[in-house]
Design a protein around this motif. Sequence first.
Motif, short mmCIF file in Angstrom:
data_model
loop_
_atom_site.label_atom_id
_atom_site.label_comp_id
_atom_site.label_asym_id
_atom_site.label_seq_id
_atom_site.Cartn_x
_atom_site.Cartn_y
_atom_site.Cartn_z
N SER A 144 22.41 -37.39 6.07
CA SER A 144 22.77 -36.79 4.77
C SER A 144 21.56 -36.64 3.86
N ARG A 145 20.65 -37.60 3.89
CA ARG A 145 19.47 -37.52 3.01
C ARG A 145 18.59 -36.32 3.42
N ALA A 146 18.46 -36.12 4.72
CA ALA A 146 17.66 -34.98 5.20
C ALA A 146 18.35 -33.68 4.80
N LEU A 147 19.67 -33.68 4.84
CA LEU A 147 20.42 -32.47 4.44
C LEU A 147 20.19 -32.18 2.95
N ILE A 148 20.19 -33.22 2.15
CA ILE A 148 19.95 -33.02 0.71
C ILE A 148 18.58 -32.38 0.49
N VAL A 168 24.32 -40.77 -2.64
CA VAL A 168 24.06 -39.65 -1.72
C VAL A 168 25.23 -38.66 -1.80
N LEU A 169 26.44 -39.19 -1.74
CA LEU A 169 27.61 -38.30 -1.87
C LEU A 169 27.63 -37.64 -3.24
N ALA A 170 27.29 -38.42 -4.27
CA ALA A 170 27.29 -37.86 -5.63
C ALA A 170 26.31 -36.68 -5.70
N ARG A 171 25.14 -36.83 -5.07
CA ARG A 171 24.15 -35.73 -5.08
C ARG A 171 24.68 -34.52 -4.32
N GLN A 215 15.41 -27.55 -0.91
CA GLN A 215 14.37 -26.55 -0.60
C GLN A 215 14.95 -25.16 -0.39
N GLY A 216 16.27 -25.06 -0.38
CA GLY A 216 16.90 -23.76 -0.13
C GLY A 216 16.88 -23.38 1.34
#
Length: 339
Positions: A241-245, A281-284, A250-251
Amino acid sequence: MRLAVFDTHRYDRSALEDANADFRHALAFLEPRLTLQTARLAEGFPAVCSFVNDRVDAAALAVLREGGVRLIATRSAGYNHIDLVEAERLGVRVTRVPEYSPHAVAEHAVTLVLSLNRHIPRAVARVRDWNFSLEGLVGFDVAGKTVGVVGTGRIGRATARIFHGFGCRLLCHDVTPDEAFAREVGARYVPLETLYSESDVISLHVPLTPDTRHMVDARALARMKRGVVLVNTGRGALIDSRALIDALKQGHVGAAGLDVYEEEEGIFFQDLSGQVLQDDVLARLLTFPNVLVTSHQAFLTREALVSIARTTLGSVQAFERGEPLVHEVRARSVLPPAR
Ligand code: NAI
Protein backbone atom coordinates in the motif's frame (compact mmCIF):
# COMPACT_ATOMS: atom_id res chain seq x y z
CA MET A 1 -24.49 -29.95 14.87
CA ARG A 2 -23.77 -26.98 17.15
CA LEU A 3 -21.99 -24.33 15.10
CA ALA A 4 -20.53 -21.08 16.45
CA VAL A 5 -20.67 -18.52 13.64
CA PHE A 6 -18.13 -15.73 14.16
CA ASP A 7 -18.11 -12.22 12.71
CA THR A 8 -21.79 -12.33 11.80
CA HIS A 9 -23.75 -9.46 10.41
CA ARG A 10 -27.43 -9.25 9.55
CA TYR A 11 -26.90 -10.33 5.93
CA ASP A 12 -24.92 -13.47 6.93
CA ARG A 13 -27.41 -14.35 9.58
CA SER A 14 -30.48 -14.26 7.38
CA ALA A 15 -28.75 -16.23 4.58
CA LEU A 16 -27.54 -18.89 7.04
CA GLU A 17 -30.91 -19.10 8.81
CA ASP A 18 -32.76 -19.55 5.52
CA ALA A 19 -30.35 -22.23 4.29
CA ASN A 20 -30.42 -23.97 7.66
CA ALA A 21 -34.08 -24.91 7.16
CA ASP A 22 -32.67 -27.86 5.16
CA PHE A 23 -29.89 -28.74 7.60
CA ARG A 24 -31.22 -28.02 11.10
CA HIS A 25 -27.89 -27.27 12.73
CA ALA A 26 -27.93 -25.35 16.03
CA LEU A 27 -26.43 -22.01 14.97
CA ALA A 28 -25.02 -19.57 17.53
CA PHE A 29 -24.36 -16.18 15.93
CA LEU A 30 -21.45 -14.26 17.42
CA GLU A 31 -20.55 -10.72 16.44
CA PRO A 32 -16.81 -10.72 17.28
CA ARG A 33 -14.17 -11.84 14.84
CA LEU A 34 -12.54 -15.16 15.66
CA THR A 35 -9.13 -14.39 17.19
CA LEU A 36 -7.09 -15.61 20.13
CA GLN A 37 -9.05 -13.20 22.33
CA THR A 38 -12.48 -14.53 21.29
CA ALA A 39 -11.73 -18.21 20.62
CA ARG A 40 -13.01 -19.16 24.06
CA LEU A 41 -16.54 -18.18 22.99
CA ALA A 42 -16.54 -21.43 20.98
CA GLU A 43 -16.01 -23.60 24.04
CA GLY A 44 -18.26 -26.65 23.84
CA PHE A 45 -18.91 -26.24 20.09
CA PRO A 46 -17.60 -29.03 17.84
CA ALA A 47 -17.58 -26.67 14.83
CA VAL A 48 -17.00 -22.99 14.15
CA CYS A 49 -17.71 -20.91 11.08
CA SER A 50 -15.09 -18.23 10.35
CA PHE A 51 -14.73 -15.38 7.87
CA VAL A 52 -11.95 -13.56 6.04
CA ASN A 53 -10.84 -11.11 8.71
CA ASP A 54 -10.68 -13.64 11.54
CA ARG A 55 -7.21 -14.58 12.71
CA VAL A 56 -7.13 -18.31 13.21
CA ASP A 57 -3.45 -18.61 14.06
CA ALA A 58 -1.67 -21.27 16.12
CA ALA A 59 -2.59 -19.63 19.43
CA ALA A 60 -6.29 -19.29 18.53
CA LEU A 61 -6.32 -22.85 17.21
CA ALA A 62 -4.95 -24.17 20.50
CA VAL A 63 -7.80 -22.51 22.41
CA LEU A 64 -10.38 -23.76 19.90
CA ARG A 65 -9.07 -27.33 20.08
CA GLU A 66 -9.00 -27.27 23.86
CA GLY A 67 -12.62 -26.09 23.82
CA GLY A 68 -13.62 -29.09 21.67
CA VAL A 69 -13.61 -27.63 18.14
CA ARG A 70 -12.84 -30.20 15.45
CA LEU A 71 -14.06 -28.39 12.34
CA ILE A 72 -13.53 -24.88 11.02
CA ALA A 73 -15.91 -24.18 8.15
CA THR A 74 -14.80 -20.87 6.69
CA ARG A 75 -17.56 -19.20 4.68
CA SER A 76 -15.03 -17.78 2.24
CA ALA A 77 -13.03 -18.92 -0.77
CA GLY A 78 -9.73 -17.62 0.66
CA TYR A 79 -8.22 -19.39 3.67
CA ASN A 80 -5.05 -17.36 4.26
CA HIS A 81 -6.50 -16.35 7.67
CA ILE A 82 -6.18 -19.94 8.96
CA ASP A 83 -2.91 -21.65 9.94
CA LEU A 84 -3.57 -24.88 8.03
CA VAL A 85 -0.36 -26.59 9.14
CA GLU A 86 -1.19 -26.09 12.79
CA ALA A 87 -4.86 -27.07 12.26
CA GLU A 88 -3.73 -30.31 10.68
CA ARG A 89 -1.29 -30.97 13.52
CA LEU A 90 -4.10 -30.47 16.05
CA GLY A 91 -6.52 -32.66 14.10
CA VAL A 92 -8.85 -29.72 13.35
CA ARG A 93 -10.29 -30.05 9.85
CA VAL A 94 -10.91 -27.03 7.66
CA THR A 95 -13.44 -26.55 4.88
CA ARG A 96 -14.07 -23.53 2.67
CA VAL A 97 -16.43 -22.43 -0.08
CA PRO A 98 -14.25 -22.77 -3.17
CA GLU A 99 -16.90 -21.67 -5.58
CA TYR A 100 -19.93 -19.53 -5.02
CA SER A 101 -20.57 -16.74 -7.42
CA PRO A 102 -17.41 -15.78 -9.28
CA HIS A 103 -19.67 -13.28 -11.06
CA ALA A 104 -20.23 -11.36 -7.82
CA VAL A 105 -16.52 -10.57 -7.46
CA ALA A 106 -15.83 -10.16 -11.18
CA GLU A 107 -18.73 -7.75 -11.61
CA HIS A 108 -17.52 -5.72 -8.63
CA ALA A 109 -14.00 -5.51 -10.09
CA VAL A 110 -15.45 -4.20 -13.35
CA THR A 111 -17.71 -1.80 -11.42
CA LEU A 112 -14.62 -0.32 -9.78
CA VAL A 113 -12.92 0.16 -13.14
CA LEU A 114 -15.96 1.85 -14.70
CA SER A 115 -16.68 4.00 -11.64
CA LEU A 116 -13.08 5.22 -11.56
CA ASN A 117 -12.84 5.78 -15.28
CA ARG A 118 -16.08 7.79 -15.49
CA HIS A 119 -15.56 9.50 -12.11
CA ILE A 120 -18.96 8.34 -10.89
CA PRO A 121 -18.53 9.16 -7.17
CA ARG A 122 -17.42 12.75 -8.00
CA ALA A 123 -20.10 13.16 -10.64
CA VAL A 124 -22.88 12.04 -8.30
CA ALA A 125 -21.64 14.22 -5.43
CA ARG A 126 -21.40 17.22 -7.78
CA VAL A 127 -24.88 16.86 -9.22
CA ARG A 128 -26.32 16.46 -5.70
CA ASP A 129 -24.79 19.87 -5.01
CA TRP A 130 -26.43 21.23 -8.19
CA ASN A 131 -23.01 21.55 -9.79
CA PHE A 132 -23.65 20.37 -13.33
CA SER A 133 -20.18 21.17 -14.67
CA LEU A 134 -18.29 18.42 -16.53
CA GLU A 135 -14.81 19.80 -15.81
CA GLY A 136 -12.47 17.04 -14.65
CA LEU A 137 -14.82 14.19 -15.52
CA VAL A 138 -13.23 13.02 -18.77
CA GLY A 139 -12.91 9.24 -18.97
CA PHE A 140 -11.75 6.84 -21.68
CA ASP A 141 -13.43 4.19 -23.84
CA VAL A 142 -12.83 0.79 -22.27
CA ALA A 143 -13.39 -0.83 -25.67
CA GLY A 144 -10.07 -1.42 -27.38
CA LYS A 145 -8.00 -1.04 -24.20
CA THR A 146 -5.60 -3.72 -22.97
CA VAL A 147 -6.72 -5.39 -19.75
CA GLY A 148 -4.31 -7.53 -17.72
CA VAL A 149 -5.89 -10.25 -15.58
CA VAL A 150 -3.55 -11.66 -12.95
CA GLY A 151 -4.84 -15.08 -11.89
CA THR A 152 -7.25 -16.81 -14.24
CA GLY A 153 -9.08 -19.03 -11.80
CA ARG A 154 -12.84 -18.83 -11.42
CA ILE A 155 -13.01 -15.09 -10.70
CA GLY A 156 -10.23 -14.01 -13.05
CA ARG A 157 -11.89 -15.90 -15.91
CA ALA A 158 -15.29 -14.34 -15.15
CA THR A 159 -13.64 -10.89 -15.13
CA ALA A 160 -11.82 -11.55 -18.40
CA ARG A 161 -15.06 -12.66 -20.05
CA ILE A 162 -16.74 -9.36 -19.12
CA PHE A 163 -13.84 -7.32 -20.52
CA HIS A 164 -13.87 -9.51 -23.62
CA GLY A 165 -17.52 -8.49 -24.03
CA PHE A 166 -16.41 -4.85 -23.87
CA GLY A 167 -14.09 -5.42 -26.80
CA CYS A 168 -10.82 -5.29 -24.85
CA ARG A 169 -7.52 -6.93 -25.69
CA LEU A 170 -6.75 -9.38 -22.90
CA LEU A 171 -3.41 -10.30 -21.39
CA CYS A 172 -3.43 -12.98 -18.69
CA HIS A 173 -0.95 -14.37 -16.22
CA ASP A 174 -1.27 -17.52 -14.13
CA VAL A 175 1.04 -20.22 -12.78
CA THR A 176 -1.19 -22.71 -14.59
CA PRO A 177 -2.31 -21.14 -17.86
CA ASP A 178 -5.63 -22.33 -19.29
CA GLU A 179 -5.06 -22.21 -23.04
CA ALA A 180 -8.60 -23.33 -23.91
CA PHE A 181 -9.92 -20.35 -21.96
CA ALA A 182 -7.40 -18.05 -23.65
CA ARG A 183 -8.68 -19.17 -27.06
CA GLU A 184 -12.29 -18.59 -25.94
CA VAL A 185 -11.68 -14.92 -25.10
CA GLY A 186 -8.83 -14.26 -27.50
CA ALA A 187 -6.41 -13.72 -24.60
CA ARG A 188 -2.67 -14.25 -24.48
CA TYR A 189 -0.79 -15.64 -21.46
CA VAL A 190 2.28 -13.50 -20.88
CA PRO A 191 4.93 -13.09 -18.17
CA LEU A 192 3.95 -10.65 -15.43
CA GLU A 193 6.47 -8.07 -16.72
CA THR A 194 4.73 -7.98 -20.10
CA LEU A 195 1.29 -7.79 -18.51
CA TYR A 196 2.44 -4.92 -16.31
CA SER A 197 4.09 -2.96 -19.10
CA GLU A 198 1.33 -3.34 -21.71
CA SER A 199 -1.93 -3.15 -19.73
CA ASP A 200 -4.13 -0.06 -19.39
CA VAL A 201 -6.17 -1.80 -16.70
CA ILE A 202 -4.85 -4.48 -14.32
CA SER A 203 -7.12 -6.64 -12.17
CA LEU A 204 -5.72 -8.95 -9.46
CA HIS A 205 -7.34 -12.35 -8.86
CA VAL A 206 -4.66 -14.54 -7.30
CA PRO A 207 -4.88 -15.91 -3.74
CA LEU A 208 -2.62 -14.49 -1.05
CA THR A 209 0.33 -16.83 -0.59
CA PRO A 210 3.96 -16.20 0.40
CA ASP A 211 4.66 -15.86 -3.36
CA THR A 212 1.96 -13.33 -4.08
CA ARG A 213 2.36 -11.14 -0.96
CA HIS A 214 3.31 -7.65 -2.20
CA MET A 215 3.57 -8.89 -5.79
CA VAL A 216 2.59 -5.33 -6.67
CA ASP A 217 5.49 -3.50 -5.01
CA ALA A 218 7.43 -0.37 -6.02
CA ARG A 219 9.30 -2.29 -8.75
CA ALA A 220 6.15 -3.78 -10.23
CA LEU A 221 4.38 -0.41 -10.13
CA ALA A 222 7.32 1.25 -11.91
CA ARG A 223 6.96 -1.27 -14.75
CA MET A 224 3.29 -0.45 -15.26
CA LYS A 225 2.12 2.03 -17.88
CA ARG A 226 1.76 5.58 -16.68
CA GLY A 227 -1.93 6.14 -15.94
CA VAL A 228 -2.73 2.47 -15.35
CA VAL A 229 -6.00 1.63 -13.57
CA LEU A 230 -5.20 -0.96 -10.90
CA VAL A 231 -7.96 -3.00 -9.29
CA ASN A 232 -7.62 -5.39 -6.38
CA THR A 233 -10.50 -7.61 -5.31
CA GLY A 234 -8.13 -10.47 -4.33
CA ARG A 235 -6.46 -9.86 -0.99
CA GLY A 236 -5.10 -6.58 0.36
CA ALA A 237 -1.53 -7.75 0.85
CA LEU A 238 -1.12 -8.48 -2.86
CA ILE A 239 -0.29 -4.75 -3.03
CA ASP A 240 2.31 -2.87 -1.01
CA SER A 241 0.00 0.00 0.00
CA ARG A 242 2.81 2.44 0.78
CA ALA A 243 4.36 1.87 -2.65
CA LEU A 244 0.92 2.40 -4.20
CA ILE A 245 0.56 5.71 -2.38
CA ASP A 246 3.92 6.87 -3.78
CA ALA A 247 2.92 5.82 -7.30
CA LEU A 248 -0.40 7.66 -6.94
CA LYS A 249 1.33 10.80 -5.68
CA GLN A 250 3.66 10.73 -8.70
CA GLY A 251 0.67 10.33 -11.01
CA HIS A 252 2.13 7.07 -12.28
CA VAL A 253 -0.93 5.07 -11.26
CA GLY A 254 -3.93 6.74 -12.86
CA ALA A 255 -6.53 5.23 -10.53
CA ALA A 256 -6.89 2.43 -8.02
CA GLY A 257 -9.96 0.42 -7.04
CA LEU A 258 -9.44 -1.46 -3.82
CA ASP A 259 -12.01 -3.83 -2.39
CA VAL A 260 -9.38 -5.23 -0.06
CA TYR A 261 -6.65 -3.60 1.99
CA GLU A 262 -3.69 -5.26 3.65
CA GLU A 263 -4.57 -3.99 7.14
CA GLU A 264 -8.35 -4.30 6.75
CA GLU A 265 -8.68 -6.68 9.70
CA GLY A 266 -10.52 -4.88 12.50
CA ILE A 267 -11.58 -2.03 10.16
CA PHE A 268 -13.56 -3.48 7.26
CA PHE A 269 -17.07 -4.78 8.10
CA GLN A 270 -17.26 -2.39 11.11
CA ASP A 271 -19.13 0.90 11.46
CA LEU A 272 -16.35 3.20 12.66
CA SER A 273 -18.12 6.36 11.53
CA GLY A 274 -18.07 7.93 15.00
CA GLN A 275 -14.38 7.27 15.53
CA VAL A 276 -11.01 8.69 14.51
CA LEU A 277 -9.45 6.42 11.87
CA GLN A 278 -6.18 5.16 13.32
CA ASP A 279 -4.74 3.68 10.12
CA ASP A 280 -2.71 6.44 8.44
CA VAL A 281 -2.07 4.47 5.26
CA LEU A 282 -5.76 3.83 4.67
CA ALA A 283 -6.54 7.43 5.62
CA ARG A 284 -4.06 8.64 2.96
CA LEU A 285 -5.51 6.30 0.35
CA LEU A 286 -8.96 7.71 1.08
CA THR A 287 -7.78 11.25 0.30
CA PHE A 288 -7.05 10.53 -3.37
CA PRO A 289 -9.84 11.53 -5.76
CA ASN A 290 -8.72 8.70 -8.07
CA VAL A 291 -8.91 5.92 -5.47
CA LEU A 292 -12.06 4.01 -4.68
CA VAL A 293 -12.10 1.83 -1.60
CA THR A 294 -14.92 -0.59 -0.83
CA SER A 295 -15.02 -2.62 2.33
CA HIS A 296 -14.40 -6.16 1.02
CA GLN A 297 -17.89 -6.27 -0.44
CA ALA A 298 -17.17 -7.85 -3.82
CA PHE A 299 -18.73 -11.14 -2.72
CA LEU A 300 -21.88 -9.47 -1.41
CA THR A 301 -24.70 -10.48 -3.72
CA ARG A 302 -27.86 -12.39 -2.80
CA GLU A 303 -26.82 -15.28 -5.04
CA ALA A 304 -23.39 -15.53 -3.43
CA LEU A 305 -24.75 -15.39 0.13
CA VAL A 306 -27.23 -18.20 -0.56
CA SER A 307 -24.55 -20.35 -2.15
CA ILE A 308 -22.01 -19.63 0.62
CA ALA A 309 -24.55 -20.54 3.31
CA ARG A 310 -25.62 -23.79 1.63
CA THR A 311 -22.05 -24.98 0.97
CA THR A 312 -20.88 -24.10 4.48
CA LEU A 313 -23.78 -25.82 6.23
CA GLY A 314 -23.44 -28.79 3.86
CA SER A 315 -19.80 -29.22 4.89
CA VAL A 316 -20.82 -29.16 8.56
CA GLN A 317 -23.46 -31.81 7.83
CA ALA A 318 -20.94 -34.01 5.99
CA PHE A 319 -18.55 -33.70 8.93
CA GLU A 320 -21.30 -34.61 11.40
CA ARG A 321 -22.22 -37.70 9.35
CA GLY A 322 -18.61 -38.77 8.89
CA GLU A 323 -18.91 -38.32 5.12
CA PRO A 324 -16.01 -37.15 2.90
CA LEU A 325 -15.38 -33.40 3.14
CA VAL A 326 -15.32 -32.41 -0.50
CA HIS A 327 -14.45 -28.80 0.28
CA GLU A 328 -11.68 -29.57 2.74
CA VAL A 329 -8.45 -27.58 2.52
CA ARG A 330 -5.28 -29.27 3.67
CA ALA A 331 -1.90 -27.71 4.32
CA ARG A 332 -0.41 -29.45 1.31
CA SER A 333 -3.08 -28.05 -1.02
CA VAL A 334 -1.63 -24.57 -0.56
CA LEU A 335 -0.46 -23.60 -4.02
CA PRO A 336 3.13 -24.38 -5.01
CA PRO A 337 5.56 -21.48 -5.32
CA ALA A 338 5.27 -19.43 -8.51
CA ARG A 339 8.01 -19.95 -11.01
P1 NAI B 1 -9.11 -19.80 -7.90
O1 NAI B 1 -8.37 -20.75 -7.01
O2 NAI B 1 -10.18 -20.31 -8.79
O3 NAI B 1 -8.04 -19.04 -8.84
C1 NAI B 1 -6.82 -18.53 -8.39
C2 NAI B 1 -5.85 -18.55 -9.58
O4 NAI B 1 -4.65 -17.93 -9.18
C3 NAI B 1 -5.51 -19.97 -10.04
O5 NAI B 1 -5.72 -20.10 -11.43
C4 NAI B 1 -4.03 -20.13 -9.67
O6 NAI B 1 -3.31 -20.95 -10.56
C5 NAI B 1 -3.56 -18.69 -9.73
N1 NAI B 1 -2.36 -18.42 -8.93
C6 NAI B 1 -2.08 -18.82 -7.68
N2 NAI B 1 -0.87 -18.38 -7.30
C7 NAI B 1 -0.38 -17.68 -8.35
C8 NAI B 1 0.84 -16.98 -8.56
N3 NAI B 1 1.79 -16.91 -7.64
N4 NAI B 1 1.01 -16.37 -9.76
C9 NAI B 1 0.07 -16.45 -10.73
N5 NAI B 1 -1.10 -17.12 -10.58
C10 NAI B 1 -1.32 -17.72 -9.40
O7 NAI B 1 -9.63 -18.66 -6.96
P2 NAI B 1 -10.84 -17.64 -7.23
O8 NAI B 1 -12.11 -18.24 -6.79
O9 NAI B 1 -10.73 -17.11 -8.61
O10 NAI B 1 -10.48 -16.48 -6.18
C11 NAI B 1 -9.30 -15.72 -6.28
C12 NAI B 1 -9.09 -14.94 -5.00
O11 NAI B 1 -10.08 -13.93 -4.89
C13 NAI B 1 -9.28 -15.78 -3.72
O12 NAI B 1 -8.09 -16.46 -3.37
C14 NAI B 1 -9.63 -14.72 -2.70
O13 NAI B 1 -8.45 -14.27 -2.07
C15 NAI B 1 -10.23 -13.58 -3.53
N6 NAI B 1 -11.66 -13.40 -3.24
C16 NAI B 1 -12.08 -12.15 -2.88
C17 NAI B 1 -13.41 -11.92 -2.60
C18 NAI B 1 -13.92 -10.55 -2.23
O14 NAI B 1 -15.06 -10.42 -1.76
N7 NAI B 1 -13.16 -9.49 -2.45
C19 NAI B 1 -14.39 -13.01 -2.63
C20 NAI B 1 -13.84 -14.28 -3.09
C21 NAI B 1 -12.52 -14.45 -3.36
